[in-house]
Scaffold this motif. Sequence first.
Motif, PDB file in Angstrom:
ATOM      1  N   HIS A   1      -0.538   7.213   3.075  1.00 22.39           N
ATOM      2  CA  HIS A   1      -0.967   6.981   4.451  1.00 22.39           C
ATOM      3  C   HIS A   1      -1.957   5.942   4.810  1.00 22.39           C
ATOM      4  O   HIS A   1      -2.457   5.587   4.302  1.00 22.39           O
ATOM      5  CB  HIS A   1      -1.664   8.480   4.986  1.00 22.39           C
ATOM      6  CG  HIS A   1      -2.301   8.372   6.444  1.00 22.39           C
ATOM      7  ND1 HIS A   1      -1.812   9.373   7.261  1.00 22.39           N
ATOM      8  CD2 HIS A   1      -3.417   8.679   6.634  1.00 22.39           C
ATOM      9  CE1 HIS A   1      -2.553   9.175   8.477  1.00 22.39           C
ATOM     10  NE2 HIS A   1      -3.285   9.033   7.535  1.00 22.39           N
ATOM     11  N   LEU A   2      -1.988   5.174   5.983  1.00 24.15           N
ATOM     12  CA  LEU A   2      -2.484   4.111   6.567  1.00 24.15           C
ATOM     13  C   LEU A   2      -3.125   4.343   7.573  1.00 24.15           C
ATOM     14  O   LEU A   2      -3.269   5.202   8.299  1.00 24.15           O
ATOM     15  CB  LEU A   2      -1.084   2.124   7.216  1.00 24.15           C
ATOM     16  CG  LEU A   2      -0.500   2.451   5.803  1.00 24.15           C
ATOM     17  CD1 LEU A   2       0.742   1.796   6.808  1.00 24.15           C
ATOM     18  CD2 LEU A   2      -0.506   1.684   4.916  1.00 24.15           C
ATOM     19  N   GLU A   3      -4.318   3.875   6.502  1.00 20.63           N
ATOM     20  CA  GLU A   3      -5.625   4.132   7.788  1.00 20.63           C
ATOM     21  C   GLU A   3      -5.844   2.867   8.917  1.00 20.63           C
ATOM     22  O   GLU A   3      -6.857   2.746   9.804  1.00 20.63           O
ATOM     23  CB  GLU A   3      -7.231   4.515   6.459  1.00 20.63           C
ATOM     24  CG  GLU A   3      -6.834   5.490   5.812  1.00 20.63           C
ATOM     25  CD  GLU A   3      -6.973   6.548   6.569  1.00 20.63           C
ATOM     26  OE1 GLU A   3      -7.505   6.574   7.737  1.00 20.63           O
ATOM     27  OE2 GLU A   3      -6.586   7.792   5.595  1.00 20.63           O
ATOM     28  N   ASP A   4      -5.736   1.388   8.308  1.00 23.91           N
ATOM     29  CA  ASP A   4      -6.034   0.107   9.229  1.00 23.91           C
ATOM     30  C   ASP A   4      -4.963  -0.104  10.077  1.00 23.91           C
ATOM     31  O   ASP A   4      -3.797  -0.527   9.943  1.00 23.91           O
ATOM     32  CB  ASP A   4      -6.209  -0.996   7.766  1.00 23.91           C
ATOM     33  CG  ASP A   4      -7.085  -2.104   8.981  1.00 23.91           C
ATOM     34  OD1 ASP A   4      -7.112  -1.623  10.361  1.00 23.91           O
ATOM     35  OD2 ASP A   4      -7.699  -2.978   8.265  1.00 23.91           O
ATOM     36  N   SER A   5      -4.967   0.099  11.439  1.00 22.81           N
ATOM     37  CA  SER A   5      -4.033   0.522  12.187  1.00 22.81           C
ATOM     38  C   SER A   5      -3.305  -1.318  13.014  1.00 22.81           C
ATOM     39  O   SER A   5      -4.038  -0.965  13.695  1.00 22.81           O
ATOM     40  CB  SER A   5      -4.541   1.358  13.736  1.00 22.81           C
ATOM     41  OG  SER A   5      -6.106   0.887  13.895  1.00 22.81           O
TER      42      SER A   5
ATOM     43  N   ARG B   1       0.969  -1.034  -0.218  1.00 26.80           N
ATOM     44  CA  ARG B   1      -0.043  -0.619   0.010  1.00 26.80           C
ATOM     45  C   ARG B   1       0.567   1.974   0.039  1.00 26.80           C
ATOM     46  O   ARG B   1       2.399   1.268   0.685  1.00 26.80           O
ATOM     47  CB  ARG B   1      -1.487   0.251   1.138  1.00 26.80           C
ATOM     48  CG  ARG B   1      -2.011  -0.719   1.006  1.00 26.80           C
ATOM     49  CD  ARG B   1      -3.090  -1.694   2.074  1.00 26.80           C
ATOM     50  NE  ARG B   1      -4.147  -2.086   1.787  1.00 26.80           N
ATOM     51  CZ  ARG B   1      -5.135  -2.759   3.000  1.00 26.80           C
ATOM     52  NH1 ARG B   1      -4.897  -1.645   3.735  1.00 26.80           N
ATOM     53  NH2 ARG B   1      -6.071  -3.601   2.415  1.00 26.80           N
TER      54      ARG B   1
END
Length: 296
Positions: free
Chosen positions: A147-151, A144
């Motif tokens: 910015h990563l959304e899924d922590s 991906r």
Amino acid sequence: MQHWDRIEAFIEVVRAGTFVAAARRLKVSSSHVSRLVSQLENQLGTTLLYRTTRQIRLTEAGTLYYQHCHHLFDGFREAEAAVKDLQARPSGTLSLTCATTFGERFVAPLVNDFQGRYPQLGVRLHFTNRPVDLIDEGFDIAIRMGHLEDSSLIARRLCERREYVVGSPTYFTRMPQPHSLSELSRHRCLVGSRDHWRFAVEGVRREVRVAGPWEGNSGPALLDAALKGLGLAQLPDYYVDPHLTSGELVSVLDAYRHDDTAVWAVYPRHRHRSPKVHQFVDYLVTHIDGLLPLRR
């Protein structure tokens, strides 16, 4: 000298809720677990657990001791599992999803090299620009961008990825180069897979909605349109770097460029001990820079 079996017995009793359940986990008798906990209490000179016929509960000292000790055994088990996994050979099928162009150019060659090392490993590659739910769709790893959304996922940073707003010299003979984000509304913006462009204004991320006479979900097609002077495009460095160096494209709005758009390998937490997953991610981290173009 510390007796680790006593501490382990105490931690398991707290987690399991009873001596019988803890003994079942440790594969010993409940009397042995009770004896180990009593020895630990004697060693520390304090009571750690209140015992009744129906339940146990922690004393104040027991709560404090548990808070300081339980992560140590978790760490030991993680270390033990990591060493065992390191010695294990990847097997089964490695399922991976990635954005199309980046995956085809940079990830697929590394997947193929990795399978060459471990021919017993099967691979399933799926290239798409849409968001993919790893668990529901049965993927081990996703590559991906940004910015990563899924922590809830574990993420490993693979490399940097910078995005540039670019136009051709031909385009800039007809339109002046923009120097502020507000000027984008007066330009022909080539719209890719998203209708907003990302920038940074004094260190704060900002998104600007763009529109124009050209839309497409293909990076190479978007690049070709920019090279032919059809308008401005925002594209990653691995598309535009050679053309910026040659002068075929000109970068604008560099003062607002948002640089924190790294490339990540992400995977569900319950798969982080899988040899095929962690060994392939390690392989990606080590080798991907060798395939990327030199950074400007």
